[in-house]
Design a protein around this motif. Structure first.
Motif, PDB file in Angstrom:
ATOM      1  N   UNK A   1      -1.690 -27.465   2.978  1.00 30.91           N
ATOM      2  CA  UNK A   1      -2.039 -27.386   1.548  1.00 30.91           C
ATOM      3  C   UNK A   1      -3.189 -26.410   1.324  1.00 30.91           C
ATOM      4  N   UNK A   2      -4.153 -26.435   2.260  1.00 35.50           N
ATOM      5  CA  UNK A   2      -5.272 -25.487   2.120  1.00 35.50           C
ATOM      6  C   UNK A   2      -4.809 -24.055   2.370  1.00 35.50           C
ATOM      7  N   UNK A   3      -3.876 -23.895   3.316  1.00 34.26           N
ATOM      8  CA  UNK A   3      -3.355 -22.541   3.585  1.00 34.26           C
ATOM      9  C   UNK A   3      -2.675 -22.010   2.317  1.00 34.26           C
ATOM     10  N   UNK A   4      -1.908 -22.868   1.655  1.00 30.58           N
ATOM     11  CA  UNK A   4      -1.220 -22.443   0.425  1.00 30.58           C
ATOM     12  C   UNK A   4      -2.263 -22.015  -0.619  1.00 30.58           C
ATOM     13  N   UNK A   5      -3.299 -22.813  -0.771  1.00 26.35           N
ATOM     14  CA  UNK A   5      -4.333 -22.472  -1.758  1.00 26.35           C
ATOM     15  C   UNK A   5      -5.083 -21.199  -1.352  1.00 26.35           C
ATOM     16  N   UNK A   6      -5.347 -21.036  -0.059  1.00 26.72           N
ATOM     17  CA  UNK A   6      -6.068 -19.841   0.407  1.00 26.72           C
ATOM     18  C   UNK A   6      -5.238 -18.589   0.171  1.00 26.72           C
ATOM     19  N   UNK A   7      -3.925 -18.697   0.383  1.00 32.07           N
ATOM     20  CA  UNK A   7      -3.062 -17.531   0.149  1.00 32.07           C
ATOM     21  C   UNK A   7      -3.112 -17.146  -1.332  1.00 32.07           C
ATOM     22  N   UNK A   8      -3.166 -18.126  -2.201  1.00 31.58           N
ATOM     23  CA  UNK A   8      -3.320 -17.838  -3.637  1.00 31.58           C
ATOM     24  C   UNK A   8      -4.579 -17.010  -3.877  1.00 31.58           C
ATOM     25  N   UNK A   9      -5.653 -17.371  -3.175  1.00 26.77           N
ATOM     26  CA  UNK A   9      -6.915 -16.613  -3.342  1.00 26.77           C
ATOM     27  C   UNK A   9      -6.795 -15.217  -2.749  1.00 26.77           C
ATOM     28  N   UNK A  10      -5.965 -15.077  -1.709  1.00 27.27           N
ATOM     29  CA  UNK A  10      -5.846 -13.785  -1.009  1.00 27.27           C
ATOM     30  C   UNK A  10      -4.906 -12.813  -1.727  1.00 27.27           C
ATOM     31  N   UNK A  11      -4.172 -13.324  -2.714  1.00 28.12           N
ATOM     32  CA  UNK A  11      -3.198 -12.459  -3.397  1.00 28.12           C
ATOM     33  C   UNK A  11      -3.824 -11.196  -3.971  1.00 28.12           C
ATOM     34  N   UNK A  12      -5.076 -11.294  -4.406  1.00 24.08           N
ATOM     35  CA  UNK A  12      -5.702 -10.118  -5.026  1.00 24.08           C
ATOM     36  C   UNK A  12      -6.630  -9.380  -4.073  1.00 24.08           C
ATOM     37  N   UNK A  13      -6.527  -9.684  -2.777  1.00 17.90           N
ATOM     38  CA  UNK A  13      -7.474  -9.077  -1.827  1.00 17.90           C
ATOM     39  C   UNK A  13      -6.890  -7.859  -1.112  1.00 17.90           C
ATOM     40  N   UNK A  14      -5.728  -7.402  -1.548  1.00 18.50           N
ATOM     41  CA  UNK A  14      -5.187  -6.158  -0.977  1.00 18.50           C
ATOM     42  C   UNK A  14      -4.584  -6.322   0.403  1.00 18.50           C
ATOM     43  N   UNK A  15      -3.980  -7.477   0.676  1.00 11.99           N
ATOM     44  CA  UNK A  15      -3.342  -7.709   1.985  1.00 11.99           C
ATOM     45  C   UNK A  15      -1.883  -7.219   1.920  1.00 11.99           C
TER      46      UNK A  15
ATOM     47  N   UNK B   1      -9.582   2.525   1.951  1.00  9.39           N
ATOM     48  CA  UNK B   1      -8.825   3.110   0.841  1.00  9.39           C
ATOM     49  C   UNK B   1      -7.559   2.336   0.530  1.00  9.39           C
ATOM     50  N   UNK B   2      -6.882   2.751  -0.547  1.00  6.17           N
ATOM     51  CA  UNK B   2      -5.762   1.969  -1.087  1.00  6.17           C
ATOM     52  C   UNK B   2      -4.464   2.139  -0.306  1.00  6.17           C
ATOM     53  N   UNK B   3      -4.352   3.248   0.452  1.00  2.00           N
ATOM     54  CA  UNK B   3      -3.047   3.564   1.038  1.00  2.00           C
ATOM     55  C   UNK B   3      -2.912   3.182   2.504  1.00  2.00           C
ATOM     56  N   UNK B   4      -3.891   2.464   3.045  1.00  2.00           N
ATOM     57  CA  UNK B   4      -3.894   2.141   4.481  1.00  2.00           C
ATOM     58  C   UNK B   4      -3.520   0.665   4.649  1.00  2.00           C
ATOM     59  N   UNK B   5      -2.537   0.354   5.496  1.00  3.60           N
ATOM     60  CA  UNK B   5      -2.123  -1.046   5.643  1.00  3.60           C
ATOM     61  C   UNK B   5      -3.228  -1.960   6.205  1.00  3.60           C
ATOM     62  N   UNK B   6      -3.429  -3.072   5.517  1.00  2.00           N
ATOM     63  CA  UNK B   6      -4.369  -4.099   5.978  1.00  2.00           C
ATOM     64  C   UNK B   6      -3.593  -5.416   6.061  1.00  2.00           C
TER      65      UNK B   6
ATOM     66  N   UNK C   1       0.822  -1.221   0.000  1.00  2.00           N
ATOM     67  CA  UNK C   1       0.000   0.000   0.000  1.00  2.00           C
ATOM     68  C   UNK C   1       0.852   1.265   0.000  1.00  2.00           C
ATOM     69  N   UNK C   2       2.180   1.114   0.098  1.00  2.00           N
ATOM     70  CA  UNK C   2       3.064   2.278   0.079  1.00  2.00           C
ATOM     71  C   UNK C   2       3.584   2.671   1.450  1.00  2.00           C
ATOM     72  N   UNK C   3       2.981   2.111   2.507  1.00  2.00           N
ATOM     73  CA  UNK C   3       3.464   2.420   3.867  1.00  2.00           C
ATOM     74  C   UNK C   3       4.819   1.732   4.078  1.00  2.00           C
ATOM     75  N   UNK C   4       5.562   2.239   5.062  1.00  2.00           N
ATOM     76  CA  UNK C   4       6.908   1.722   5.278  1.00  2.00           C
ATOM     77  C   UNK C   4       7.095   1.376   6.754  1.00  2.00           C
ATOM     78  N   UNK C   5       7.553   0.159   7.003  1.00  2.00           N
ATOM     79  CA  UNK C   5       7.893  -0.230   8.376  1.00  2.00           C
ATOM     80  C   UNK C   5       9.371   0.102   8.568  1.00  2.00           C
ATOM     81  N   UNK C   6       9.723   0.666   9.720  1.00  2.00           N
ATOM     82  CA  UNK C   6      11.098   1.147   9.902  1.00  2.00           C
ATOM     83  C   UNK C   6      12.074   0.015  10.215  1.00  2.00           C
TER      84      UNK C   6
END
Ligand SMILES: Cc1cc2nc3c(=O)[nH]c(=O)nc-3n(C[C@H](O)[C@H](O)[C@H](O)COP(=O)(O)O)c2cc1C
Length: 429
Positions: free
Chosen positions: A235-249, A213-218, A13-18
């Protein structure tokens, strides 16, 4: 290029962890009788902010006062307390760190005295003796209402000065119940296939992203496995992460387990449900690193791994193996809130491992207490011990590392009962 603990990290999202150390979520139990934030929370979070972690994540904040993980949880459901949240957020980010609010609904892991029939994906009770009531299956309208509640809390977090949010999708709470084939027996669009079981977390992530919004860390905390036969697997966690790739995490924190199998603190876990892991990695200190390494190739977002990290060598190895981008620290932060600063400066190269140091002292319980009961006192006493440290820090008394496990075993439930008795609103639907 070697990554060290003090390297900054840019999030999608553009935020930066120090830096790469995160104070992981630790439930505080310090809310007021209306489950609003308090000066005790301000005091505790100022300590953690000044402690040097680039990211501080709050203990779980509930979306519904009728579903608490414990009586002293902060809740955001129209119960007021907005100014108190602002003061809390200000104190918790005073040193310029990120401060993310963890958002949760405990579902069937709501204690029975707070709600005898909590909402859950299905009417499947926890397989534990006592403590938790028979849950009621959520209707579709209730599921949609819950999704809106998560988004509402995220909006309030942003408005009151928290710099991000984390969805609690791990440890057997409601989202993790939806993901689990054991807890979720639904036959509609919210149960059955993994795609259906993951719908709840995906819809929450999307609703939160649309709200903040787009710029807030989730962020999202997810089990790498439930460590239960028939539960949510690697295996399900791996598949779920694939689904989450486009969810703005922006940051995916990997943990594991639930109340039935408390793998998140290195306990329990059905051996037969463990995924085979490489022998060479078995001795690493972090509980879920092999699981993170298996998830890494599919995850397009940065990963955080929490559970067991105690040495800078172990943390650096995890960062440089590519399995983790951020290191979560939980129990060590209950006693010494400035550990990140001291680890980052090189003043120390390890944190105390309280979980193994704490033992029932000889004479703390009488000879009439049998081995099984001693084990129970040790296990529950430890959890109470860590929770009580946070209460003492919040009250300005300082941590009490010399407290015995038997004392914690007795004192913690007493404290919880007193907090529950002070609650001013009805917690039962
Ligand atoms: C006292 C205590 C409270 C916790 N509260 C939460 C919580 O509110 N939310 C959460 O996601 N995890 C919670 N956890 C789990 C920690 O975030 C972390 O995953 C776990 O302690 C493992 O990390 P550690 O080995 O560094 O302690 C809690 C753990 C402890 C010991």
């Amino acid at each position: 290029m070697t990554i060290d603990l003090s390297s900054p990290l840019e999030l999608p999202c553009g935020a930066r962890l120090s830096n790469r150390i995160c104070k992981a979520a630790l439930t505080e139990g310090l809310a007021d009788p209306m489950n609003r934030a308090t000066p005790e929370l301000e005091r505790l979070y100022r300590l953690w902010s000044e402690g040097g972690a680039g990211l501080v994540i709050t203990g779980n904040v509930q979306v519904d006062r009728t579903h608490l993980e414990r009586p002293g949880n902060v809740v955001i459901d129209g119960n007021g307390g907005i100014e108190a949240l602002r003061a809390y957020a200000k104190a918790g980010a005073v040193a310029g760190n990120h401060l993310w609010m963890q958002i949760n609904h405990p579902g069937r892991q709501t204690p029975i005295e707070l709600n005898p029939h909590p909402l859950a994906p299905s009417a499947v009770a926890l397989n534990l003796t006592g403590g938790y009531g028979a849950p009621r299956e959520a209707t579709e309208d209730e599921i949609l209402d819950l999704i809106r509640r998560f988004a509402h809390v995220a909006t309030v977090a942003r408005e009151t000065g928290f710099t991000g949010v984390q969805i609690h999708g791990a440890h057997g709470y409601l989202i993790s119940q939806f993901l689990s084939p054991i807890a979720n027996r639904r036959t509609d669009a919210w149960g059955g296939s993994l795609e259906n079981r993951a719908r709840f977390v995906l819809e929450i992530a999307r609703a939160i992203r649309a709200a903040v919004g787009a710029d807030f860390p989730v962020g999202l905390k997810l089990n790498s496995s439930d460590f239960q036969l028939g539960g949510f697997t690697l295996d399900e966690a791996i598949a779920a992460v694939g689904m989450l790739n486009d969810a703005g995490i922006d940051l995916l924190e990997l943990s594991g387990g639930n109340y039935e199998q408390p793998a998140m603190i290195g306990l329990g876990g059905d051996e037969a449900a463990r995924a085979p892991v490489r022998e060479s990695t078995l001795r690493r200190e972090a509980y879920f690193l092999e699981y993170a390494a298996a998830i890494r190739p599919v995850a397009r977002m940065p990963l955080m791994v929490t559970g067991g990290f105690r040495t800078t060598a172990g943390m650096a190895e995890a960062l440089n193996s590519g399995a983790a981008d951020v290191i979560g620290l939980g129990r060590p932060m209950c006693v010494e809130t400035d550990l990140p600063r001291r680890l980052l400066s090189g003043e120390i190269d390890r944190t105390p491992a309280w979980e193994s140091l704490l033992k029932l002292a000889p004479g703390e319980v009488g000879p009439e207490v049998d081995a099984q009961r001693r084990q129970l006192i040790e296990m529950l006493g430890k959890q109470g011990w860590f929770c009580l440290q946070l209460i003492y820090l919040g009250q300005g008394k300082g941590a009490k590392p010399g407290m015995g496990l038997h004392e914690a075993f007795v004192e913690y439930p007493r404290n919880e009962a007193a907090t529950a008795a002070r609650l001013l609103h009805s917690h039962v639907q």
